[in-house]
Motif scaffolding. Structure first.
Motif, PDB file in Angstrom:
ATOM      1  N   CYS A 307       0.832  -1.201   0.000  1.00 27.57           N
ATOM      2  CA  CYS A 307       0.000   0.000   0.000  1.00 27.57           C
ATOM      3  C   CYS A 307       0.865   1.250   0.000  1.00 27.57           C
ATOM      4  O   CYS A 307       2.042   1.220   0.367  1.00 27.57           O
ATOM      5  CB  CYS A 307      -0.956   0.013   1.192  1.00 27.57           C
ATOM      6  SG  CYS A 307      -0.185  -0.193   2.797  1.00 27.57           S
ATOM      7  N   LEU A 308       0.246   2.331  -0.438  1.00 29.30           N
ATOM      8  CA  LEU A 308       0.814   3.660  -0.295  1.00 29.30           C
ATOM      9  C   LEU A 308       0.129   4.314   0.902  1.00 29.30           C
ATOM     10  O   LEU A 308      -1.096   4.359   0.967  1.00 29.30           O
ATOM     11  CB  LEU A 308       0.558   4.500  -1.554  1.00 29.30           C
ATOM     12  CG  LEU A 308       0.857   6.000  -1.442  1.00 29.30           C
ATOM     13  CD1 LEU A 308       2.332   6.256  -1.154  1.00 29.30           C
ATOM     14  CD2 LEU A 308       0.407   6.734  -2.703  1.00 29.30           C
ATOM     15  N   ILE A 309       0.923   4.783   1.848  1.00 30.25           N
ATOM     16  CA  ILE A 309       0.391   5.435   3.046  1.00 30.25           C
ATOM     17  C   ILE A 309       0.925   6.867   3.105  1.00 30.25           C
ATOM     18  O   ILE A 309       2.087   7.116   2.770  1.00 30.25           O
ATOM     19  CB  ILE A 309       0.823   4.691   4.332  1.00 30.25           C
ATOM     20  CG1 ILE A 309       0.266   3.261   4.347  1.00 30.25           C
ATOM     21  CG2 ILE A 309       0.374   5.442   5.583  1.00 30.25           C
ATOM     22  CD1 ILE A 309       0.812   2.407   5.484  1.00 30.25           C
ATOM     23  N   TYR A 310       0.072   7.774   3.505  1.00 25.98           N
ATOM     24  CA  TYR A 310       0.513   9.135   3.835  1.00 25.98           C
ATOM     25  C   TYR A 310       0.066   9.480   5.250  1.00 25.98           C
ATOM     26  O   TYR A 310      -1.079   9.236   5.627  1.00 25.98           O
ATOM     27  CB  TYR A 310      -0.059  10.167   2.853  1.00 25.98           C
ATOM     28  CG  TYR A 310       0.879  10.476   1.712  1.00 25.98           C
ATOM     29  CD1 TYR A 310       1.890  11.427   1.849  1.00 25.98           C
ATOM     30  CD2 TYR A 310       0.774   9.804   0.496  1.00 25.98           C
ATOM     31  CE1 TYR A 310       2.769  11.701   0.807  1.00 25.98           C
ATOM     32  CE2 TYR A 310       1.647  10.069  -0.551  1.00 25.98           C
ATOM     33  CZ  TYR A 310       2.640  11.026  -0.392  1.00 25.98           C
ATOM     34  OH  TYR A 310       3.514  11.291  -1.419  1.00 25.98           O
ATOM     35  N   TYR A 311       1.001  10.024   6.020  1.00 22.52           N
ATOM     36  CA  TYR A 311       0.708  10.563   7.350  1.00 22.52           C
ATOM     37  C   TYR A 311       0.709  12.079   7.207  1.00 22.52           C
ATOM     38  O   TYR A 311       1.734  12.682   6.864  1.00 22.52           O
ATOM     39  CB  TYR A 311       1.773  10.125   8.358  1.00 22.52           C
ATOM     40  CG  TYR A 311       2.068   8.642   8.338  1.00 22.52           C
ATOM     41  CD1 TYR A 311       1.237   7.730   9.000  1.00 22.52           C
ATOM     42  CD2 TYR A 311       3.175   8.141   7.649  1.00 22.52           C
ATOM     43  CE1 TYR A 311       1.512   6.370   8.977  1.00 22.52           C
ATOM     44  CE2 TYR A 311       3.455   6.780   7.626  1.00 22.52           C
ATOM     45  CZ  TYR A 311       2.619   5.902   8.282  1.00 22.52           C
ATOM     46  OH  TYR A 311       2.894   4.557   8.261  1.00 22.52           O
ATOM     47  N   LEU A 312      -0.439  12.702   7.449  1.00 18.20           N
ATOM     48  CA  LEU A 312      -0.589  14.132   7.198  1.00 18.20           C
ATOM     49  C   LEU A 312      -1.058  14.866   8.454  1.00 18.20           C
ATOM     50  O   LEU A 312      -1.998  14.428   9.126  1.00 18.20           O
ATOM     51  CB  LEU A 312      -1.609  14.387   6.082  1.00 18.20           C
ATOM     52  CG  LEU A 312      -1.342  13.735   4.722  1.00 18.20           C
ATOM     53  CD1 LEU A 312      -2.516  14.013   3.778  1.00 18.20           C
ATOM     54  CD2 LEU A 312      -0.040  14.243   4.119  1.00 18.20           C
ATOM     55  N   GLY A 313      -0.418  15.988   8.747  1.00 16.86           N
ATOM     56  CA  GLY A 313      -0.887  16.895   9.783  1.00 16.86           C
ATOM     57  C   GLY A 313      -1.553  18.081   9.106  1.00 16.86           C
ATOM     58  O   GLY A 313      -0.904  18.787   8.326  1.00 16.86           O
ATOM     59  N   ILE A 314      -2.825  18.292   9.371  1.00 20.03           N
ATOM     60  CA  ILE A 314      -3.601  19.347   8.712  1.00 20.03           C
ATOM     61  C   ILE A 314      -3.885  20.465   9.719  1.00 20.03           C
ATOM     62  O   ILE A 314      -4.489  20.219  10.770  1.00 20.03           O
ATOM     63  CB  ILE A 314      -4.935  18.803   8.162  1.00 20.03           C
ATOM     64  CG1 ILE A 314      -4.705  17.546   7.303  1.00 20.03           C
ATOM     65  CG2 ILE A 314      -5.678  19.885   7.376  1.00 20.03           C
ATOM     66  CD1 ILE A 314      -3.935  17.779   6.037  1.00 20.03           C
ATOM     67  N   LYS A 315      -3.483  21.677   9.398  1.00 21.30           N
ATOM     68  CA  LYS A 315      -3.636  22.783  10.344  1.00 21.30           C
ATOM     69  C   LYS A 315      -5.009  23.446  10.220  1.00 21.30           C
ATOM     70  O   LYS A 315      -5.127  24.667  10.145  1.00 21.30           O
ATOM     71  CB  LYS A 315      -2.515  23.807  10.159  1.00 21.30           C
ATOM     72  CG  LYS A 315      -2.334  24.330   8.751  1.00 21.30           C
ATOM     73  CD  LYS A 315      -1.133  25.259   8.675  1.00 21.30           C
ATOM     74  CE  LYS A 315      -0.905  25.733   7.250  1.00 21.30           C
ATOM     75  NZ  LYS A 315       0.288  26.591   7.145  1.00 21.30           N
TER      76      LYS A 315
END
Length: 498
Positions: A307-315
């Motif tokens: 899989c492709l995973i993204y860990y994102l912090g959204i402000k």
């Protein structure tokens, strides 16, 4: 009399489980982990901005199976973390509709009836059958070491054989109950991560629907990693010693017996070794003549996706987004064919979005969101930063459409990707697989890679590439199964472990 010493390679769920049960049985157990923390694929990391990301598992299903681990050590999960029920359990987004699966079973029945007349009754029938499969499957099937088919000869299993639907495929099984395509997709979704198309998964695995929908979708406050830490503490209370930043480089055999492990260029002797590391990788630590399986064997196996995973912090807070959201606006079979047929990056991908900050404010700064995006992929694809970014853009556009938030990319204050190359480098995962072997009929039970080395007396394997299969609860069970096999040890060594 000095206790026999057991080495466990890797501290994923199966490794910690095996270590805890082995120590409880009276062995001196040492766990060697190449990373700086336990958990394997279920590790967690923190960012400077204040985000806390679970790296892997996020669906807390089959809570009774997980609870049984703690009960075996006279404790409860509640001694370690707070487990909350999600309502809705998740939301699934279609091209022209969206469905939220509620926590309450009566509300689920009403949801099904709304989409198809008579479907509420069919849902009851489906779940009753799934409950039977779950109870028989999780009690009679998954706890077997699976050396041979004779283990499955029992009156209960014989009586249950037809009702377990071992020879039916999951897709045709679901279609017996429901006509509405959205309801069918809703019921097929849980088996996607078992590693094959619903057309090729045995109907037995409708037990997943019961373990999820009927028993509820949970979340441990603080993140899924709380389960890792709790299991580690249970193991340590049994006397298990964890060694981090310790890379096992080779398994050294003499007279069909493991003489030592080479770890960070030092040799250590043990009475037995349990490998919870990737099975194929573990075999490469042995000389070829001592391996259970050839390279051709692995090449011919059907693996669950990477899989492709993204860990994102959204402000910014994102409206209209649930804890679990499945973006299924595109055709399910098209994406599955890209994984198992054409083996290419999908043209019209499906993906999963986890937003734990909707439930747990501690995993993101105030007025921010924690996003975990996951898109299933075929093994062995060319994996580079450019193509990862291309698919991130596609996923963010669909989240924008769903939430109504514009220019989401400008609100990303933290970003980390994880894909095929990372699975290979971090976990030595064969082909970059994320979930182990597919649970197809030809790779079920006795037909999975064996938990004991056939040529070396004291080497055992545990985890998602052997029995009972992929997933957190099965991995925990796998550790228990292999620890029970240590009763066969009849020899002893006394070299000190440093």
């Amino acid at each position: 009399m000095e206790r026999k010493k057991i080495a466990v390679i890797g501290s994923g769920f199966s490794g910690i489980s095996a270590a805890a049960y082995a120590a409880k049985a009276g062995y001196e157990v040492h766990v060697f982990e190449k990373h700086s923390q336990p958990g394997g694929r279920a590790r967690q990391f923190r960012t400077d901005q204040g985000y806390i990301f679970d790296m892997g598992p996020s669906w807390y299903w089959m809570p009774d199976i997980i609870e049984s681990f703690f009960n075996d050590f006279n404790c409860s999960s509640s001694d370690f973390f707070d487990l909350v029920s999600l309502d809705p359990q998740f939301e699934i987004i279609f091209s022209n509709d969206k469905i939220q699966v509620p926590e309450n079973s009566e509300d689920i029945r009403n949801l099904f009836e709304k989409h198809e007349k008579g479907a509420s009754v069919q849902y009851d029938k489906f779940m009753e059958s799934s409950r039977f499969k779950y109870e028989v499957g999780m009690q009679e099937f998954v706890n077997k070491p699976c050396y041979n088919w004779g283990e499955f000869i029992s009156l209960k299993i014989a009586k249950s054989a037809l009702k377990l639907d071992l020879l039916s495929n999951f897709r045709s099984y679901v279609s017996r109950y429901f006509s509405n395509p959205k309801l069918r997709t809703l019921m097929e979704f849980p088996v996607i991560f078992l590693g094959a198309s619903p057309k090729n998964i045995p109907a037995l695995y409708s037990l997943m629907n019961y373990g999820g929908y009927a028993l509820g979708t949970k979340y441990p406050m603080g993140g899924f990693y709380q389960l890792v830490l709790a299991m580690q503490k249970v193991a340590e209370e049994q006397g298990v010693i964890f060694h981090f930043n310790q890379n096992v480089q080779s398994i050294n055999v003499e007279n069909l017996d493991i003489k030592s492990l080479t770890i960070n260029n030092e040799n250590y002797s043990f009475d037995a070794v349990i490998a919870s590391s990737d099975y194929h990788h573990t075999e490469t630590l042995l000389s070829p003549e001592f391996r259970n399986y050839s390279e051709k064997y692995w090449q011919n196996k059907t693996f669950a996706p990477s899989c492709l995973i993204y860990y994102l912090g959204i402000k910014e807070k994102l409206p209209n987004l649930k804890h679990h959201t499945l973006f299924f606006e595109n055709d399910l079979d098209d994406h599955i064919d890209c994984i198992y047929g054409d083996k290419k990056w999908p043209d019209k991908p499906l993906f999963y979005c986890c937003c734990p900050s909707k439930t747990d404010p501690g995993v993101a700064p105030e007025n921010c969101e924690n996003l975990f995006l996951l898109m299933p992929l075929a093994l062995g694809l060319e994996d580079g930063e450019n193509i990862r970014e291309e698919y991130l853009e596609k996923m963010l556009l669909r989240i924008e459409k769903h939430t109504g938030v514009k220019d989401l990319v400008s609100k990303v204050e933290y970003k980390r990707s994880y894909c095929i190359n990372d699975f290979m480098s971090d976990y030595n995962a064969y082909g970059g697989n994320a979930y182990g072997l597919a649970n197809t009929l030809s790779q079920t039970a006795v037909l999975k890679p064996k938990i004991k080395n056939n040529k070396v007396k004291n080497l055992y394997y545990t985890g998602q590439l052997t029995v009972p299969g992929p997933g957190v609860p099965p991995s925990i069970i796998s550790g228990k199964i292999v620890a029970n096999q240590l009763e066969n040890l009849k020899y002893k060594r006394y070299e000190k472990v440093v």
